[in-house]
Design a protein around this motif. Sequence first.
Motif, PDB file in Angstrom:
ATOM      1  N   LEU A  42       0.833  -1.202   0.000  1.00 55.39           N
ATOM      2  CA  LEU A  42       0.000   0.000   0.000  1.00 55.39           C
ATOM      3  C   LEU A  42       0.871   1.256   0.000  1.00 55.39           C
ATOM      4  O   LEU A  42       0.527   2.255  -0.641  1.00 55.39           O
ATOM      5  CB  LEU A  42      -0.942  -0.009   1.198  1.00 55.39           C
ATOM      6  N   GLN A  43       1.997   1.214   0.699  1.00 58.23           N
ATOM      7  CA  GLN A  43       2.942   2.324   0.615  1.00 58.23           C
ATOM      8  C   GLN A  43       3.341   2.568  -0.838  1.00 58.23           C
ATOM      9  O   GLN A  43       3.393   3.709  -1.305  1.00 58.23           O
ATOM     10  CB  GLN A  43       4.197   2.020   1.446  1.00 58.23           C
ATOM     11  N   ASP A  44       3.604   1.475  -1.561  1.00 59.71           N
ATOM     12  CA  ASP A  44       4.044   1.596  -2.953  1.00 59.71           C
ATOM     13  C   ASP A  44       2.958   2.172  -3.851  1.00 59.71           C
ATOM     14  O   ASP A  44       3.237   3.041  -4.689  1.00 59.71           O
ATOM     15  CB  ASP A  44       4.497   0.234  -3.484  1.00 59.71           C
ATOM     16  N   VAL A  45       1.713   1.709  -3.703  1.00 57.16           N
ATOM     17  CA  VAL A  45       0.675   2.211  -4.605  1.00 57.16           C
ATOM     18  C   VAL A  45       0.322   3.655  -4.254  1.00 57.16           C
ATOM     19  O   VAL A  45       0.045   4.467  -5.147  1.00 57.16           O
ATOM     20  CB  VAL A  45      -0.564   1.284  -4.620  1.00 57.16           C
ATOM     21  N   GLN A  46       0.336   4.026  -2.972  1.00 57.51           N
ATOM     22  CA  GLN A  46       0.117   5.435  -2.632  1.00 57.51           C
ATOM     23  C   GLN A  46       1.211   6.305  -3.253  1.00 57.51           C
ATOM     24  O   GLN A  46       0.927   7.359  -3.836  1.00 57.51           O
ATOM     25  CB  GLN A  46       0.098   5.630  -1.112  1.00 57.51           C
ATOM     26  N   ARG A  47       2.446   5.876  -3.131  1.00 61.22           N
ATOM     27  CA  ARG A  47       3.561   6.632  -3.709  1.00 61.22           C
ATOM     28  C   ARG A  47       3.435   6.698  -5.231  1.00 61.22           C
ATOM     29  O   ARG A  47       3.718   7.742  -5.847  1.00 61.22           O
ATOM     30  CB  ARG A  47       4.878   5.981  -3.303  1.00 61.22           C
ATOM     31  N   ALA A  48       2.993   5.611  -5.863  1.00 61.26           N
ATOM     32  CA  ALA A  48       2.851   5.589  -7.317  1.00 61.26           C
ATOM     33  C   ALA A  48       1.797   6.587  -7.789  1.00 61.26           C
ATOM     34  O   ALA A  48       2.008   7.337  -8.751  1.00 61.26           O
ATOM     35  CB  ALA A  48       2.492   4.179  -7.784  1.00 61.26           C
ATOM     36  N   VAL A  49       0.637   6.602  -7.149  1.00 57.22           N
ATOM     37  CA  VAL A  49      -0.414   7.547  -7.533  1.00 57.22           C
ATOM     38  C   VAL A  49       0.076   8.983  -7.339  1.00 57.22           C
ATOM     39  O   VAL A  49      -0.148   9.864  -8.185  1.00 57.22           O
ATOM     40  CB  VAL A  49      -1.704   7.286  -6.736  1.00 57.22           C
ATOM     41  N   ARG A  50       0.773   9.223  -6.226  1.00 54.65           N
ATOM     42  CA  ARG A  50       1.303  10.569  -5.972  1.00 54.65           C
ATOM     43  C   ARG A  50       2.325  10.971  -7.034  1.00 54.65           C
ATOM     44  O   ARG A  50       2.336  12.112  -7.510  1.00 54.65           O
ATOM     45  CB  ARG A  50       1.937  10.610  -4.578  1.00 54.65           C
ATOM     46  N   LEU A  51       3.194  10.037  -7.403  1.00 52.66           N
ATOM     47  CA  LEU A  51       4.227  10.341  -8.394  1.00 52.66           C
ATOM     48  C   LEU A  51       3.601  10.695  -9.736  1.00 52.66           C
ATOM     49  O   LEU A  51       3.985  11.688 -10.371  1.00 52.66           O
ATOM     50  CB  LEU A  51       5.175   9.145  -8.526  1.00 52.66           C
ATOM     51  N   VAL A  52       2.649   9.877 -10.185  1.00 53.27           N
ATOM     52  CA  VAL A  52       2.008  10.149 -11.473  1.00 53.27           C
ATOM     53  C   VAL A  52       1.273  11.489 -11.429  1.00 53.27           C
ATOM     54  O   VAL A  52       1.337  12.287 -12.375  1.00 53.27           O
ATOM     55  CB  VAL A  52       1.051   9.009 -11.857  1.00 53.27           C
ATOM     56  N   ARG A  53       0.596  11.761 -10.317  1.00 53.61           N
ATOM     57  CA  ARG A  53      -0.148  13.031 -10.207  1.00 53.61           C
ATOM     58  C   ARG A  53       0.815  14.223 -10.157  1.00 53.61           C
ATOM     59  O   ARG A  53       0.578  15.244 -10.811  1.00 53.61           O
ATOM     60  CB  ARG A  53      -1.042  12.993  -8.970  1.00 53.61           C
ATOM     61  N   ALA A  54       1.902  14.095  -9.404  1.00 51.90           N
ATOM     62  CA  ALA A  54       2.851  15.196  -9.286  1.00 51.90           C
ATOM     63  C   ALA A  54       3.546  15.486 -10.608  1.00 51.90           C
ATOM     64  O   ALA A  54       3.949  16.629 -10.874  1.00 51.90           O
ATOM     65  CB  ALA A  54       3.888  14.881  -8.204  1.00 51.90           C
ATOM     66  N   GLN A  55       3.707  14.456 -11.459  1.00 51.46           N
ATOM     67  CA  GLN A  55       4.391  14.624 -12.734  1.00 51.46           C
ATOM     68  C   GLN A  55       3.417  14.517 -13.912  1.00 51.46           C
ATOM     69  O   GLN A  55       3.804  14.142 -15.015  1.00 51.46           O
ATOM     70  CB  GLN A  55       5.507  13.591 -12.850  1.00 51.46           C
ATOM     71  N   ALA A  56       2.152  14.855 -13.659  1.00 56.83           N
ATOM     72  CA  ALA A  56       1.115  14.711 -14.685  1.00 56.83           C
ATOM     73  C   ALA A  56       1.456  15.475 -15.957  1.00 56.83           C
ATOM     74  O   ALA A  56       1.245  14.980 -17.077  1.00 56.83           O
ATOM     75  CB  ALA A  56      -0.231  15.179 -14.124  1.00 56.83           C
ATOM     76  N   ALA A  57       1.983  16.683 -15.817  1.00 60.74           N
ATOM     77  CA  ALA A  57       2.311  17.474 -17.011  1.00 60.74           C
ATOM     78  C   ALA A  57       3.374  16.777 -17.845  1.00 60.74           C
ATOM     79  O   ALA A  57       3.290  16.752 -19.086  1.00 60.74           O
ATOM     80  CB  ALA A  57       2.780  18.865 -16.587  1.00 60.74           C
ATOM     81  N   GLU A  58       4.368  16.193 -17.186  1.00 57.70           N
ATOM     82  CA  GLU A  58       5.424  15.484 -17.910  1.00 57.70           C
ATOM     83  C   GLU A  58       4.869  14.285 -18.664  1.00 57.70           C
ATOM     84  O   GLU A  58       5.301  13.990 -19.790  1.00 57.70           O
ATOM     85  CB  GLU A  58       6.496  15.030 -16.923  1.00 57.70           C
ATOM     86  N   PHE A  59       3.909  13.573 -18.054  1.00 58.46           N
ATOM     87  CA  PHE A  59       3.337  12.395 -18.698  1.00 58.46           C
ATOM     88  C   PHE A  59       2.212  12.744 -19.667  1.00 58.46           C
ATOM     89  O   PHE A  59       1.719  11.874 -20.385  1.00 58.46           O
ATOM     90  CB  PHE A  59       2.799  11.426 -17.638  1.00 58.46           C
ATOM     91  N   GLY A  60       1.775  13.991 -19.668  1.00 57.06           N
ATOM     92  CA  GLY A  60       0.686  14.388 -20.550  1.00 57.06           C
ATOM     93  C   GLY A  60      -0.656  13.849 -20.110  1.00 57.06           C
ATOM     94  O   GLY A  60      -1.497  13.509 -20.946  1.00 57.06           O
ATOM     95  N   VAL A  61      -0.874  13.779 -18.781  1.00 55.87           N
ATOM     96  CA  VAL A  61      -2.144  13.262 -18.273  1.00 55.87           C
ATOM     97  C   VAL A  61      -2.821  14.317 -17.402  1.00 55.87           C
ATOM     98  O   VAL A  61      -2.190  15.263 -16.913  1.00 55.87           O
ATOM     99  CB  VAL A  61      -1.952  11.951 -17.466  1.00 55.87           C
ATOM    100  N   ASP A  62      -4.114  14.135 -17.217  1.00 54.30           N
ATOM    101  CA  ASP A  62      -4.914  15.006 -16.378  1.00 54.30           C
ATOM    102  C   ASP A  62      -4.765  14.549 -14.934  1.00 54.30           C
ATOM    103  O   ASP A  62      -5.081  13.401 -14.617  1.00 54.30           O
ATOM    104  CB  ASP A  62      -6.377  14.916 -16.829  1.00 54.30           C
ATOM    105  N   PRO A  63      -4.295  15.400 -14.015  1.00 58.19           N
ATOM    106  CA  PRO A  63      -4.117  14.962 -12.630  1.00 58.19           C
ATOM    107  C   PRO A  63      -5.412  14.584 -11.931  1.00 58.19           C
ATOM    108  O   PRO A  63      -5.376  14.004 -10.843  1.00 58.19           O
ATOM    109  CB  PRO A  63      -3.461  16.174 -11.957  1.00 58.19           C
ATOM    110  N   ALA A  64      -6.555  14.876 -12.554  1.00 54.82           N
ATOM    111  CA  ALA A  64      -7.855  14.493 -11.993  1.00 54.82           C
ATOM    112  C   ALA A  64      -8.428  13.248 -12.653  1.00 54.82           C
ATOM    113  O   ALA A  64      -9.589  12.890 -12.428  1.00 54.82           O
ATOM    114  CB  ALA A  64      -8.851  15.644 -12.128  1.00 54.82           C
TER     115      ALA A  64
END
Length: 335
Positions: free
Chosen positions: A163-185
């Motif tokens: 669960l630590q890993d998946v929480q960190r993963a969601v946070r990482l993708v959201r924090a770097q949403a612009a880099e990945f070209g995704v909507d943080p919502a």
Amino acid sequence: MTPDRRTVLAGLAAGPALAASGLAFAQQLPRIATGTPQAPVEIGFDPEPKGLLDKETIELWPEGRVPGSAGVSVTRKILQRGSPERNDRAVMHVTRPILEVFRPARPNGAAVVILPGGGYVRLAIDKEGAGGGLRMAAAGATAFVLNYRLPGDGWAAGYDAPLQDVQRAVRLVRAQAAEFGVDPARIGVMGFSAGGHLAAASLTRFDDAVYEPLDALDQTSARPDFACLGYAVMAIGPRPGQFQGPLNAAAQPLTERVRAGLAPTFILHAADDRTVPVANSLSMFQALKAADVPVEMHIYQEGGHGFGFSLPPEAPASHWPDAFEAWARKAGIFG
């Protein structure tokens, strides 16, 4: 003593009573052959977190700062289950969690963190990992297959380590949403079997403080914006003497953590699943419905357990990714 897959899943809560794989998936990762499975064959130790399909990879934690790692001495290992043509590999003993990135040719702005199953003993990184990454990318979503830590390897947090890993993963993708070209919502989780339990934990326990913040990234929300739960376990029962870490809140049925305001959820299961009874999904559907959380459920008469993205197209349950994609588009998740 490390538990086997059936031992872990034996403690699940009883509760009340898509795949058209896509052209890219068919070309890059043929479906798993039917027939009598062969014994797993070790095909290598791989302490470096390299992508298993030569994909872009991202390390989840800063070097040397994986939570609760004191005393962990296992080495990452890859198993080939059956012949190489089966494309049914498994990873064991993850010590440096990574995200494998599958970027779509035509991004629709959505992102999905994929959590392979394997009884919290191993990760089925082909049929429930890379297969999902390819299929979601074909639908336009940027996919991130998470190679998460397994609780029997001695992590201090026990079942909260993944669960630590998946929480960190969601946070990482959201924090770097612009880099990945995704909507943080529009960042969701998708998991299968034990990975489905982890996805359900991400859905219902996203605001549990399961690790001490390490950096600014950990100030980002870990709440998923949608969830897909595939033949998911809804509770892990205690097995005295079997586990090398505490069960923590994993022993509580995740249906008891459901409340209003959770993310829209898609549930799939096969009625003939003998490993994780369909009652698990039925109980989660009922709990989400009672809390007025948007939820859709697909129960297939046949499919067994662990099919992921590997069923032949003539099997009705193989079309669940199409149903998920239609649901996600109607909900505005896939644009």
